[in-house]
Design an enzyme around this catalytic site. Structure first.
Site, PDB file in Angstrom:
ATOM      1  N   GLY A 149       0.851  -1.197   0.000  1.00  0.00           N
ATOM      2  CA  GLY A 149       0.000   0.000   0.000  1.00  0.00           C
ATOM      3  C   GLY A 149       0.878   1.235   0.000  1.00  0.00           C
ATOM      4  N   ARG A 150       0.362   2.329   0.560  1.00  0.00           N
ATOM      5  CA  ARG A 150       1.123   3.594   0.566  1.00  0.00           C
ATOM      6  C   ARG A 150       2.472   3.412   1.255  1.00  0.00           C
ATOM      7  NH1 ARG A 150      -4.064   4.635   2.118  1.00  0.00           N
ATOM      8  NH2 ARG A 150      -5.320   6.088   0.899  1.00  0.00           N
ATOM      9  N   ILE A 151       2.456   2.798   2.437  1.00  0.00           N
ATOM     10  CA  ILE A 151       3.703   2.663   3.202  1.00  0.00           C
ATOM     11  C   ILE A 151       4.652   1.699   2.490  1.00  0.00           C
ATOM     12  CG2 ILE A 151       4.692   1.796   5.373  1.00  0.00           C
ATOM     13  CD1 ILE A 151       2.187   2.922   6.790  1.00  0.00           C
ATOM     14  N   ARG A 227       0.740  -5.018  12.135  1.00  0.00           N
ATOM     15  CA  ARG A 227      -0.054  -5.293  13.331  1.00  0.00           C
ATOM     16  C   ARG A 227       0.406  -6.621  13.917  1.00  0.00           C
ATOM     17  NH1 ARG A 227      -1.402  -0.822  13.506  1.00  0.00           N
ATOM     18  NH2 ARG A 227      -3.465   0.156  13.530  1.00  0.00           N
ATOM     19  N   ASP A 251       7.748  -4.192  15.943  1.00  0.00           N
ATOM     20  CA  ASP A 251       7.244  -2.945  16.533  1.00  0.00           C
ATOM     21  C   ASP A 251       5.817  -3.113  17.040  1.00  0.00           C
ATOM     22  OD1 ASP A 251       6.113   0.263  15.497  1.00  0.00           O
ATOM     23  OD2 ASP A 251       7.475  -0.107  17.178  1.00  0.00           O
ATOM     24  N   GLU A 256      -0.443  -5.691  23.316  1.00  0.00           N
ATOM     25  CA  GLU A 256       0.349  -4.507  23.666  1.00  0.00           C
ATOM     26  C   GLU A 256      -0.297  -3.807  24.877  1.00  0.00           C
ATOM     27  OE1 GLU A 256       0.531  -2.040  20.174  1.00  0.00           O
ATOM     28  OE2 GLU A 256       1.418  -3.609  18.959  1.00  0.00           O
ATOM     29  N   HIS A 274       5.681  -0.084  19.469  1.00  0.00           N
ATOM     30  CA  HIS A 274       4.685   0.456  18.529  1.00  0.00           C
ATOM     31  C   HIS A 274       4.946   1.941  18.294  1.00  0.00           C
ATOM     32  CE1 HIS A 274       0.350  -0.170  16.910  1.00  0.00           C
ATOM     33  NE2 HIS A 274       1.017   0.683  16.173  1.00  0.00           N
TER      34      HIS A 274
HETATM   35  C1  8YV Z   1      -0.742   4.095  16.273  1.00  0.00           C
HETATM   36  C2  8YV Z   1      -0.787   2.955  14.099  1.00  0.00           C
HETATM   37  O1  8YV Z   1      -2.007   3.512  16.218  1.00  0.00           O
HETATM   38  O2  8YV Z   1      -1.579   4.515  12.551  1.00  0.00           O
HETATM   39  C3  8YV Z   1      -1.649   3.343  12.954  1.00  0.00           C
HETATM   40  O3  8YV Z   1      -2.367   2.445  12.448  1.00  0.00           O
HETATM   41  O4  8YV Z   1      -0.664   1.800  14.401  1.00  0.00           O
HETATM   42  C4  8YV Z   1      -0.075   4.006  14.905  1.00  0.00           C
HETATM   43  O5  8YV Z   1      -0.014   5.214  14.250  1.00  0.00           O
HETATM   44  C5  8YV Z   1      -0.907   5.452  16.895  1.00  0.00           C
HETATM   45  O6  8YV Z   1      -1.323   5.215  18.208  1.00  0.00           O
HETATM   46  C6  8YV Z   1      -1.910   6.347  16.186  1.00  0.00           C
HETATM   47  O7  8YV Z   1      -2.657   7.104  17.133  1.00  0.00           O
END
Ligand code: 8YV
Length: 309
Positions: A149-151, A227, A251, A256, A274
């Site tokens: 995807g984008r990332i 995730r 990460d 978590e 994370h």
């Molecule tokens: C965190 C992320 O959730 O953007 C996401 O999907 O996993 C991270 O950026 C962060 O806590 C965003 O508020």
């Protein structure tokens, strides 16, 4: 303009993000999504991916017609329920690409060049006893990206500068300038490093399991900036404990912040809390984009970054 007390903020926002929220609106605070509901006539919710928004909560908030998630992932939202109830939702894609790619590349070098171990080697005065063991170069390695995807695409663009070979796996061939490998096991076999950038959710749940890890092999690495749910953690722990793969940089985790303590006993992992998007600039931009979506909702304008349902 967002009406006072019209937005329920569900979950904790770190200070720099909360400052941005309070600069632009006055939310009703609900720190715990399972806690008591402070006000039932709110019209929108502002939350983050780490807070599941359950249909049972939304059933008690009949006027909510918009959920702004401050994050790119939205596996915390019940999309089928939202679609059925006509509730709109937004996320914050794009603004966090740089931060997540930078962490991923940092993890790549930390793993391959063993940078944390090298620091420990010097700081614990082992150097006087001899040289730090040779590590391995990034140049020439095969990098498999799961989720283009984008990332994933921005990561691939950056990685080209390091003279690596790139291929990817995902639900379909996106006809990008990199080979598409339709089998995840085959991509793992091909990869020196397998990097997970895919969304969380049912479609990717535990897609990294024993067969994939066996295919990745004893001289290859896994990096997860997606995730925790994407990985079968008991299979990963077994693979790391038995050198079925060389190592992993993680990460994100299934649970978590209370990750499985077995990870803490391993010497072939790099663990981070994370922090993929956790830079000041990025979190400010994400928070403001989430609020831009709320502002659009309350002023009957198209949402800047709607979640397709
Ligand atoms: C965190 C992320 O959730 O953007 C996401 O999907 O996993 C991270 O950026 C962060 O806590 C965003 O508020």
């Amino acid at each position: 303009m967002i009406p006072v007390n019209s937005v329920l903020q569900v979950g904790f926002f770190p200070e720099i993000m909360q400052d941005e929220v309070l600069r632009r609106l006055t939310p009703v605070m609900m720190p715990d999504p399972k806690g008591s509901i402070p006000q039932r006539d709110v019209q929108a919710i502002l939350t983050r991916p780490s807070y599941p928004i359950a249909p049972a909560l939304l059933d008690q908030l009949p006027q909510v017609k918009m959920i702004a998630c401050c994050g790119v992932g939205y596996d915390n939202l019940p999309l089928d329920y939202l679609k059925q109830k006509g509730i709109m939702a937004s996320n914050t894609p794009g603004v966090l690409n740089d931060a997540v790619c930078e962490l991923t590349i940092g993890m790549l070098f930390a793993l391959l060049r063993q940078i944390p171990r090298a620091h420990e080697f010097v700081s614990k005065k082992h150097w006087v006893n001899g040289a730090f063991p040779f590590t391995t170069s990034l140049a020439g390695k095969t990098i498999g990206i799961v989720g283009m995807g984008r990332i994933g695409q921005e990561l691939a663009d950056r990685l080209k500068a390091f003279k690596v070979k790139i291929a990817y796996h995902g639900p379909r061939d996106k006809h990008l300038p990199y080979p598409y490998i339709s089998s995840l096991v085959e991509l793992a076999k091909w990869s020196d490093v397998l990097i997970l950038c895919c969304p969380g959710g049912k479609e990717t749940e535990r897609m990294i399991h024993k067969e994939v890890l066996d295919a990745l092999g004893p001289s290859s690495y896994l990096i997860n900036v997606a995730r925790g749910s994407v990985v079968n953690e008991s299979d990963l722990l077994f693979a790391l404990q038995n050198q079925i793969i060389a190592g992993a940089a993680l990460d994100v985790f299934e649970n978590e912040p209370n990750l499985d303590p077995q990870f803490l006993e391993l010497s072939n992992v790099l663990l981070t809390p994370h922090i993929g998007s956790a830079t000041q600039e990025t979190r400010q931009a994400m928070t403001n984009l989430a609020i831009d979506n709320l502002d659009a909702f309350f002023n009957q304008r198209p949402l800047p970054t709607p979640i397709a349902m």
